[in-house]
Motif scaffolding. Structure first.
Motif, PDB file in Angstrom:
ATOM      1  N   SER A 177     -48.437 -21.415  38.024  1.00 47.64           N
ATOM      2  CA  SER A 177     -49.287 -21.029  35.925  1.00 47.64           C
ATOM      3  C   SER A 177     -50.516 -21.942  36.161  1.00 47.64           C
ATOM      4  O   SER A 177     -50.994 -21.331  34.905  1.00 47.64           O
ATOM      5  N   ALA A 178     -50.728 -22.600  37.213  1.00 46.00           N
ATOM      6  CA  ALA A 178     -52.673 -23.126  37.896  1.00 46.00           C
ATOM      7  C   ALA A 178     -53.581 -22.079  36.838  1.00 46.00           C
ATOM      8  O   ALA A 178     -54.413 -22.857  36.087  1.00 46.00           O
ATOM      9  N   SER A 179     -53.924 -21.047  37.190  1.00 46.78           N
ATOM     10  CA  SER A 179     -54.943 -20.075  35.897  1.00 46.78           C
ATOM     11  C   SER A 179     -55.092 -20.510  35.228  1.00 46.78           C
ATOM     12  O   SER A 179     -55.310 -19.624  34.278  1.00 46.78           O
ATOM     13  N   SER A 180     -53.385 -19.921  34.687  1.00 49.31           N
ATOM     14  CA  SER A 180     -53.639 -20.274  33.432  1.00 49.31           C
ATOM     15  C   SER A 180     -53.691 -21.179  32.336  1.00 49.31           C
ATOM     16  O   SER A 180     -53.900 -21.402  31.250  1.00 49.31           O
ATOM     17  N   LEU A 181     -54.364 -22.946  33.332  1.00 58.07           N
ATOM     18  CA  LEU A 181     -54.494 -23.609  32.732  1.00 58.07           C
ATOM     19  C   LEU A 181     -55.865 -24.518  32.625  1.00 58.07           C
ATOM     20  O   LEU A 181     -56.638 -23.645  33.349  1.00 58.07           O
ATOM     21  N   HIS A 182     -56.716 -25.150  32.005  1.00 61.15           N
ATOM     22  CA  HIS A 182     -57.448 -25.376  31.505  1.00 61.15           C
ATOM     23  C   HIS A 182     -57.932 -26.616  32.685  1.00 61.15           C
ATOM     24  O   HIS A 182     -57.956 -27.288  32.439  1.00 61.15           O
ATOM     25  N   LEU A 183     -58.013 -25.961  33.689  1.00 60.40           N
ATOM     26  CA  LEU A 183     -58.602 -27.334  34.572  1.00 60.40           C
ATOM     27  C   LEU A 183     -59.951 -27.818  35.278  1.00 60.40           C
ATOM     28  O   LEU A 183     -60.659 -28.225  35.882  1.00 60.40           O
ATOM     29  N   SER A 184     -60.944 -28.045  34.319  1.00 59.05           N
ATOM     30  CA  SER A 184     -62.334 -28.118  33.738  1.00 59.05           C
ATOM     31  C   SER A 184     -61.901 -30.100  34.555  1.00 59.05           C
ATOM     32  O   SER A 184     -61.024 -30.788  34.354  1.00 59.05           O
ATOM     33  N   THR A 185     -62.950 -30.331  34.695  1.00 60.50           N
ATOM     34  CA  THR A 185     -63.585 -32.090  34.770  1.00 60.50           C
ATOM     35  C   THR A 185     -62.965 -32.587  33.715  1.00 60.50           C
ATOM     36  O   THR A 185     -62.004 -33.646  33.633  1.00 60.50           O
ATOM     37  N   PHE A 186     -63.323 -32.741  32.760  1.00 58.64           N
ATOM     38  CA  PHE A 186     -62.562 -32.758  31.167  1.00 58.64           C
ATOM     39  C   PHE A 186     -61.060 -32.850  31.345  1.00 58.64           C
ATOM     40  O   PHE A 186     -60.531 -33.987  30.729  1.00 58.64           O
ATOM     41  N   SER A 187     -60.436 -31.857  30.962  1.00 60.49           N
ATOM     42  CA  SER A 187     -58.855 -31.544  31.301  1.00 60.49           C
ATOM     43  C   SER A 187     -58.463 -33.227  32.155  1.00 60.49           C
ATOM     44  O   SER A 187     -57.466 -33.456  31.848  1.00 60.49           O
ATOM     45  N   LEU A 188     -58.551 -32.363  33.326  1.00 58.99           N
ATOM     46  CA  LEU A 188     -58.128 -33.336  34.642  1.00 58.99           C
ATOM     47  C   LEU A 188     -58.582 -34.736  34.612  1.00 58.99           C
ATOM     48  O   LEU A 188     -57.340 -35.161  34.690  1.00 58.99           O
ATOM     49  N   VAL A 189     -59.715 -35.383  33.930  1.00 61.69           N
ATOM     50  CA  VAL A 189     -59.823 -36.679  34.054  1.00 61.69           C
ATOM     51  C   VAL A 189     -59.308 -37.348  32.614  1.00 61.69           C
ATOM     52  O   VAL A 189     -58.134 -37.915  32.987  1.00 61.69           O
ATOM     53  N   CYS A 190     -59.662 -37.036  31.421  1.00 60.83           N
ATOM     54  CA  CYS A 190     -58.159 -37.641  30.626  1.00 60.83           C
ATOM     55  C   CYS A 190     -56.787 -36.789  30.605  1.00 60.83           C
ATOM     56  O   CYS A 190     -56.037 -38.315  30.570  1.00 60.83           O
ATOM     57  N   ALA A 191     -56.104 -36.405  31.111  1.00 64.52           N
ATOM     58  CA  ALA A 191     -55.543 -35.853  31.180  1.00 64.52           C
ATOM     59  C   ALA A 191     -54.369 -37.221  32.676  1.00 64.52           C
ATOM     60  O   ALA A 191     -53.026 -37.379  32.185  1.00 64.52           O
ATOM     61  N   TYR A 192     -54.998 -37.328  33.825  1.00 59.95           N
ATOM     62  CA  TYR A 192     -54.592 -38.490  34.700  1.00 59.95           C
ATOM     63  C   TYR A 192     -54.653 -39.549  33.857  1.00 59.95           C
ATOM     64  O   TYR A 192     -53.898 -40.640  34.323  1.00 59.95           O
ATOM     65  N   THR A 193     -56.060 -39.766  32.762  1.00 60.96           N
ATOM     66  CA  THR A 193     -55.808 -41.143  32.392  1.00 60.96           C
ATOM     67  C   THR A 193     -54.851 -41.859  31.067  1.00 60.96           C
ATOM     68  O   THR A 193     -54.192 -42.952  31.312  1.00 60.96           O
ATOM     69  N   TRP A 194     -54.252 -40.077  30.432  1.00 62.53           N
ATOM     70  CA  TRP A 194     -53.171 -40.354  29.617  1.00 62.53           C
ATOM     71  C   TRP A 194     -51.933 -40.721  30.629  1.00 62.53           C
ATOM     72  O   TRP A 194     -51.409 -41.902  29.839  1.00 62.53           O
ATOM     73  N   VAL A 195     -51.833 -40.279  31.752  1.00 60.27           N
ATOM     74  CA  VAL A 195     -50.805 -40.604  32.279  1.00 60.27           C
ATOM     75  C   VAL A 195     -50.502 -41.981  32.246  1.00 60.27           C
ATOM     76  O   VAL A 195     -49.750 -42.713  32.345  1.00 60.27           O
ATOM     77  N   CYS A 196     -51.853 -42.579  33.080  1.00 58.85           N
ATOM     78  CA  CYS A 196     -51.664 -44.040  34.087  1.00 58.85           C
ATOM     79  C   CYS A 196     -51.400 -45.040  32.286  1.00 58.85           C
ATOM     80  O   CYS A 196     -50.640 -45.817  32.620  1.00 58.85           O
ATOM     81  N   MET A 197     -52.381 -44.436  30.851  1.00 58.47           N
ATOM     82  CA  MET A 197     -52.178 -45.314  30.493  1.00 58.47           C
ATOM     83  C   MET A 197     -50.546 -45.135  29.494  1.00 58.47           C
ATOM     84  O   MET A 197     -50.287 -46.804  29.041  1.00 58.47           O
TER      85      MET A 197
END
Length: 447
Positions: free
Chosen positions: A265-285
């Protein structure tokens, strides 16, 4: 590095040059501003390198006075008169910005190049904002000269007066005037728009928020412009470490490919720079801080200037941001598909904008987030879209920009990369062992 040594030379006041074209006596606060009435000030630090520091102070002060011609409210103060339902930003002839001038013989290379350093190292380079119960300065500045090495500009702004976008516009306008060394017209993108009437408030949110502030803490007429933390120095302790991590365009593309590979379902996700950077940082935190279970959230702000109906000018002076909350189960973030879980949560939060940016606005002050429902709360400060590194006062681009106030708030800062190329810098302040864990997790992405 030993405690950073800073010697304060003087505290002066810089007023808008006479004949200000936008000499307004006051600006009313909108409901967007009132959301931030009792938040701590936002503090940023810009560090520049130059071997010729003799003329820095005079050029910065002169150009600041010229820039304030276009931004006179920033020389003013926030007040809340007894006969006014809402606070207002007052500017009268003679008001000026407090500018602290300092010198330092600290290790300049260490300050501009270190990925990890003690959080307290930067604290002496930012000013305190003058705040009392009755009056709060719009902003304060500190210029610290490192003789024959460079200088820094520390800034503190009252969040109820302007948001990140307006602040970046002001600093860029100041830099533009300083670099060109003449009184010339600013580019249209740096000319502030002051007409508050463009912010429509048919639901009376401004009066509602003001009333809720007045009745805060069980008081019947609480017009205080201060909070327990407002105006105080950051509470950086010996074991807090500041880290800056660069997400290059290549790394961001790697994250995008990873999400695309792991979900149909990747096509329905918001795969912007903002979303990806925040998501990875969130997981790492979550991993670095060893959060065990329950639910965590990520709070971020969205610029609403273009999203209002009708839209308002991009150069609107003031606050015009709305908060959104991404919610995820901790076990999902810790799973093999943690990045997908985080991106999905951010996507859902962004989709809520489709209901309108002001959906639920009547509850933003009273119960924006019930923090008791969540095991860990993260928040984002700043934006990579501000392009803070494109701020040249005539000595080139800054060598480093840091959001100092995350020392106090614990937020995750997000800025564009000093190396350009569409990259993003993430700033964190964590206890040493958590920072070491985050550093190792980030290194696994890089390598």
């Amino acid at each position: 590095m030993a405690n950073l040594s800073v010697k304060k030379v003087e505290v002066c006041r810089v007023a808008p040059k006479q004949g200000s074209p936008e000499n307004q006596s006051s600006l009313p606060l909108t409901f967007f501003d009132l959301l931030w009435l009792r938040f701590p000030p936002v503090e940023l630090l810009y560090i520049y390198q130059t071997s010729s520091t003799d003329s820095v102070l005079s050029q910065l002060k002169t150009s600041l006075s010229l820039a304030l011609q276009h931004f006179p409210p920033l020389a003013g103060n926030l007040i809340w008169p007894q006969d006014s339902l809402k606070p207002l930003l007052s500017y009268v002839q003679g008001d000026a910005v407090s500018v602290t001038v300092a010198e330092s013989d600290a290790d300049f290379d260490h300050l501009i190049n270190s990925v990890l350093l003690a959080a307290k190292d930067f604290s002496p380079l930012v000013p305190q904002l003058d705040v009392t119960d009755d009056r709060a300065a719009a902003m304060a500045l500190q210029i610290t000269v490192f003789p024959n090495r460079g200088f820094s500009i520390g800034t503190a702004m009252h969040h109820a007066i302007l948001d990140w976008k307006t602040w970046a516009m002001f600093v860029k306008a100041w830099a533009h005037i300083c670099k060109h060394e003449e009184e010339q017209a600013l580019p249209s993108s740096l000319v502030p728009f002051y007409d508050r009437r463009v912010v429509k408030d048919p639901a009376g949110l401004g009066e509602l928020y003001s009333k809720e502030h007045r009745y805060q803490d069980g008081r019947t007429d609480n017009r205080s412009l201060s909070t327990a933390s407002l105006g105080k120095a950051p509470k950086a302790t010996e074991d807090l470490i500041r880290g800056t991590f660069e997400f290059t365009r290549a790394l961001i593309q790697r994250l995008r490919a990873d999400v695309t590979t792991k979900t149909a379902s990747a096509s329905s996700l918001h795969l912007s720079t903002f979303s990806l950077v925040c998501a990875y940082t969130w997981v790492c935190m979550v991993k670095a801080e060893e959060i065990k279970g329950g639910t965590t959230i990520l709070i971020f702000a969205v610029d609403s200037r273009s999203r209002l109906d009708p839209p308002i000018p991009a150069t609107y002076f003031g606050n015009c941001i709305v908060g959104r909350v991404a919610v995820a189960e901790t076990k999902g973030l810790l799973s093999e598909d943690g990045l997908v879980v985080a991106v999905n949560a951010i996507t859902e939060a962004l989709r809520s904008l489709e209901k309108g940016v002001l959906d639920g606005a009547e509850d933003w002050v009273s119960k924006f987030v019930d923090f008791s429902l969540y095991d860990r709360i993260y928040s984002i400060a700043g934006s990579h879209r501000l392009e803070v590194y494109d701020t040249d006062f005539g000595w080139g681009r800054p060598k480093r920009v840091e959001v100092i106030s995350i020392d106090r708030t614990g937020a995750i800062s997000l800025l564009d990369s000093k190396n350009g190329g569409g990259g993003v810098e993430v700033g964190l302040v964590l206890k040493k062992h958590y920072m070491e864990a985050f550093d190792a997790l980030f290194a696994s992405l890089v390598h």
